[in-house]
Design an enzyme around this catalytic site. Structure first.
Site, PDB file in Angstrom:
ATOM      1  N   ARG A   1       0.845  -1.191   0.000  1.00  0.00           N
ATOM      2  CA  ARG A   1       0.000   0.000   0.000  1.00  0.00           C
ATOM      3  C   ARG A   1       0.882   1.244   0.000  1.00  0.00           C
ATOM      4  O   ARG A   1       1.964   1.254   0.608  1.00  0.00           O
ATOM      5  CB  ARG A   1      -0.913   0.039   1.237  1.00  0.00           C
ATOM      6  CG  ARG A   1      -2.045  -0.970   1.217  1.00  0.00           C
ATOM      7  CD  ARG A   1      -3.107  -0.617   0.162  1.00  0.00           C
ATOM      8  NE  ARG A   1      -4.239  -1.546   0.177  1.00  0.00           N
ATOM      9  CZ  ARG A   1      -4.393  -2.571  -0.655  1.00  0.00           C
ATOM     10  NH1 ARG A   1      -3.477  -2.831  -1.570  1.00  0.00           N
ATOM     11  NH2 ARG A   1      -5.479  -3.334  -0.588  1.00  0.00           N
TER      12      ARG A   1
ATOM     13  N   HIS B   1      -1.103  -0.293  -9.899  1.00  0.00           N
ATOM     14  CA  HIS B   1      -1.738  -1.242  -8.965  1.00  0.00           C
ATOM     15  C   HIS B   1      -2.178  -2.523  -9.687  1.00  0.00           C
ATOM     16  O   HIS B   1      -3.353  -2.905  -9.650  1.00  0.00           O
ATOM     17  CB  HIS B   1      -2.926  -0.585  -8.247  1.00  0.00           C
ATOM     18  CG  HIS B   1      -3.251  -1.258  -6.936  1.00  0.00           C
ATOM     19  ND1 HIS B   1      -3.609  -0.568  -5.797  1.00  0.00           N
ATOM     20  CD2 HIS B   1      -3.255  -2.570  -6.587  1.00  0.00           C
ATOM     21  CE1 HIS B   1      -3.828  -1.432  -4.819  1.00  0.00           C
ATOM     22  NE2 HIS B   1      -3.623  -2.650  -5.277  1.00  0.00           N
TER      23      HIS B   1
HETATM   24  N1  LIG Z   1      -0.446  -4.458  -5.332  1.00  0.00           N
HETATM   25  C1  LIG Z   1      -1.380  -5.368  -5.420  1.00  0.00           C
HETATM   26  O1  LIG Z   1      -1.875  -5.667  -6.514  1.00  0.00           O
HETATM   27  C2  LIG Z   1      -1.827  -6.086  -4.165  1.00  0.00           C
HETATM   28  C3  LIG Z   1      -2.642  -7.221  -4.293  1.00  0.00           C
HETATM   29  C4  LIG Z   1      -2.999  -7.917  -3.155  1.00  0.00           C
HETATM   30  C5  LIG Z   1      -2.555  -7.489  -1.901  1.00  0.00           C
HETATM   31  N2  LIG Z   1      -1.776  -6.373  -1.808  1.00  0.00           N
HETATM   32  C6  LIG Z   1      -1.299  -5.912  -0.485  1.00  0.00           C
HETATM   33  O2  LIG Z   1      -0.546  -6.958   0.119  1.00  0.00           O
HETATM   34  C7  LIG Z   1      -0.823  -6.929   1.531  1.00  0.00           C
HETATM   35  C8  LIG Z   1      -0.420  -8.236   2.168  1.00  0.00           C
HETATM   36  O3  LIG Z   1      -1.351  -9.252   1.796  1.00  0.00           O
HETATM   37  P1  LIG Z   1      -1.310 -10.696   2.469  1.00  0.00           P
HETATM   38  O4  LIG Z   1      -2.498 -11.427   1.926  1.00  0.00           O
HETATM   39  O5  LIG Z   1       0.028 -11.335   2.351  1.00  0.00           O
HETATM   40  O6  LIG Z   1      -1.542 -10.317   4.013  1.00  0.00           O
HETATM   41  P2  LIG Z   1      -1.473 -11.309   5.281  1.00  0.00           P
HETATM   42  O7  LIG Z   1      -1.626 -12.725   4.857  1.00  0.00           O
HETATM   43  O8  LIG Z   1      -2.406 -10.759   6.290  1.00  0.00           O
HETATM   44  O9  LIG Z   1       0.029 -11.157   5.789  1.00  0.00           O
HETATM   45  C9  LIG Z   1       0.459 -10.004   6.438  1.00  0.00           C
HETATM   46  C10 LIG Z   1       1.872 -10.219   6.945  1.00  0.00           C
HETATM   47  O10 LIG Z   1       2.329  -8.979   7.503  1.00  0.00           O
HETATM   48  C11 LIG Z   1       2.769  -9.214   8.833  1.00  0.00           C
HETATM   49  N3  LIG Z   1       2.498  -8.039   9.680  1.00  0.00           N
HETATM   50  C12 LIG Z   1       1.315  -7.433   9.901  1.00  0.00           C
HETATM   51  N4  LIG Z   1       1.466  -6.416  10.768  1.00  0.00           N
HETATM   52  C13 LIG Z   1       2.768  -6.394  11.110  1.00  0.00           C
HETATM   53  C14 LIG Z   1       3.543  -5.608  11.983  1.00  0.00           C
HETATM   54  N5  LIG Z   1       3.003  -4.604  12.698  1.00  0.00           N
HETATM   55  N6  LIG Z   1       4.868  -5.874  12.093  1.00  0.00           N
HETATM   56  C15 LIG Z   1       5.425  -6.889  11.394  1.00  0.00           C
HETATM   57  N7  LIG Z   1       4.742  -7.694  10.552  1.00  0.00           N
HETATM   58  C16 LIG Z   1       3.424  -7.445  10.414  1.00  0.00           C
HETATM   59  C17 LIG Z   1       1.967 -10.410   9.318  1.00  0.00           C
HETATM   60  O11 LIG Z   1       2.645 -10.988  10.422  1.00  0.00           O
HETATM   61  P3  LIG Z   1       2.113 -12.368  11.085  1.00  0.00           P
HETATM   62  O12 LIG Z   1       2.486 -13.452  10.090  1.00  0.00           O
HETATM   63  O13 LIG Z   1       2.887 -12.487  12.340  1.00  0.00           O
HETATM   64  O14 LIG Z   1       0.630 -12.212  11.271  1.00  0.00           O
HETATM   65  C18 LIG Z   1       1.947 -11.264   8.062  1.00  0.00           C
HETATM   66  O15 LIG Z   1       3.122 -12.030   7.949  1.00  0.00           O
HETATM   67  C19 LIG Z   1      -2.316  -6.614   1.551  1.00  0.00           C
HETATM   68  O16 LIG Z   1      -2.710  -6.107   2.809  1.00  0.00           O
HETATM   69  C20 LIG Z   1      -2.423  -5.569   0.470  1.00  0.00           C
HETATM   70  O17 LIG Z   1      -2.171  -4.306   1.034  1.00  0.00           O
HETATM   71  C21 LIG Z   1      -1.421  -5.668  -2.916  1.00  0.00           C
END
Ligand SMILES: NC(=O)c1ccc[n+]([C@@H]2O[C@H](COP(=O)([O-])OP(=O)(O)OC[C@H]3O[C@@H](n4cnc5c(N)ncnc54)[C@H](OP(=O)(O)O)[C@@H]3O)[C@@H](O)[C@H]2O)c1
Length: 323
Positions: free
Chosen positions: A238, A286
């Site tokens: 983001r 994006h």
């Molecule tokens: N550009 C694009 O086209 C696109 C597409 C899809 C998604 N995205 C972005 O990608 C992001 C990640 O997606 P995801 O599905 O991988 O999310 P996810 O499965 O919820 O994984 C989030 C990861 O971030 C870690 N995290 C969260 N808060 C943290 C903190 N305060 N300190 C350290 N680590 C932290 C979590 O730790 P834990 O493992 O310990 O919980 C987890 O490993 C989405 O939220 C979105 O913003 C972008």
């Protein structure tokens, strides 16, 4: 009532309503749901003057007031992996679960995009493109993957498979997460105290965190300064994670060699924003991991089936953590 359908449909005993509140192509989405949930009443817009319950809503960025106005809501299915807008709206009642989008299409797309950006920088492809414009034959020092350190912020549904592939390609890979989640072959770093250690001396920084109050502005001058001289930054999560001015300063001082940015504080990226014309920044609109409707619908229908069987839902958002 049991209705036969393409899914065999033993669970379609009720005519529960599902509202598709997609901004683009709601009919297309609704038809996909109709094919998979033949015993359900799939709506493309909220009926006026009908207050009968709508159990499920499928939303990306819903118009203000829509979610709050839905009677009898039981489950919110997000069209996006990131749910910060949905949470910030405050419209989803506390007792209604929100499930975020996790599916193979998003994962595959993100893995491809991050690998493409990492390899393109690692093997100097962008730099050679610029040299070609000058008809300049100027070989650069070509390192191997095992000579580079890549740090991935986030080890979740996207960060973890991205890190796994980077490991397979041969990069020295680190992952940083809240809980220190392990990824085979990568070094795991846990919590805020280890953030700078995770980034120290890294050649590539990949951001795949959710946007929460804890992670906003995490990619700032202090983190960028911890990277190796000449490092490359990839932001696919983001725009709110990145302090724009700190990135530009680090590029202009030549501490960083470049950045690939797919996400921005304001989207579309406003015309005249310095990122558009910066020679070291690659802008994409994006598209790192776009939602593929038929794959997303299959994942959402799986969760609806689970809900109706009384089984635990997958990928439920933890409201306290914000992701
Ligand atoms: N550009 C694009 O086209 C696109 C597409 C899809 C998604 N995205 C972005 O990608 C992001 C990640 O997606 P995801 O599905 O991988 O999310 P996810 O499965 O919820 O994984 C989030 C990861 O971030 C870690 N995290 C969260 N808060 C943290 C903190 N305060 N300190 C350290 N680590 C932290 C979590 O730790 P834990 O493992 O310990 O919980 C987890 O490993 C989405 O939220 C979105 O913003 C972008």
């Amino acid at each position: 009532m049991t209705i036969d359908g393409p899914e065999g449909a033993p669970h379609d005993r009720c005519m529960k309503k599902l509202l598709v509140a997609a901004r683009a192509n709601p009919k297309y989405w609704a038809d996909l749901f109709r094919a998979k949930l033949p015993g359900h009443d799939i709506l493309e817009q909220k009926p006026i003057e009908d207050e009968s319950p709508i159990a499920y809503v499928v939303v990306g960025r819903p118009p203000a007031g829509l979610v709050r106005s839905i009677p009898g809501l039981e489950l919110v299915l997000s069209l996006n992996a990131g749910v910060e807008h949905l949470l910030a709206s405050g419209e989803v009642p506390d007792d209604v679960p929100i499930v975020r989008l996790v599916d193979d299409g998003l994962t595959e797309g993100m893995v491809e995009w991050v690998l493409a950006q990492t390899l393109s920088w690692h093997r100097n492809l962008t730099a050679y493109r610029a040299l070609q414009a000058e008809q300049s034959w100027a070989p650069m020092h070509e390192k191997l993957a095992h000579e580079r350190i890549v740090t991935v912020l986030g080890a979740g549904a996207l960060g973890s498979p991205v890190a796994q592939l980077l490991v397979r390609v041969g990069f020295q890979t680190r992952v940083w997460s809240r809980s220190g989640r392990a990824v085979p072959g990568a070094s795991a770093f846990k919590g805020r105290d280890s953030l700078h250690a995770a980034a120290a001396g890294a050649d590539v920084l990949v951001n795949l965190l959710p946007l929460t109050s804890d992670t906003a502005n995490v990619v700032d001058a202090s983190l960028l300064n911890a990277l190796a001289p000449g490092a490359f930054v990839i932001n696919a999560a983001r725009g709110g994670h990145l302090v724009d001015g700190d990135l530009i300063a680090a590029l202009d001082s030549n501490h960083l060699s470049g950045a690939a940015l797919d996400v921005f504080r304001e989207e579309p990226l406003p015309s005249g924003h310095p990122f558009w014309r910066h020679p070291k920044i690659l802008v994409s609109p994006h598209v790192a991991a776009p939602t593929h409707a038929h794959i997303a619908v299959a994942a959402m229908v799986d969760n609806i089936r689970r809900y109706e069987r009384g089984e635990p839902l997958r990928n439920v958002v933890d409201r306290n953590r914000g992701y």
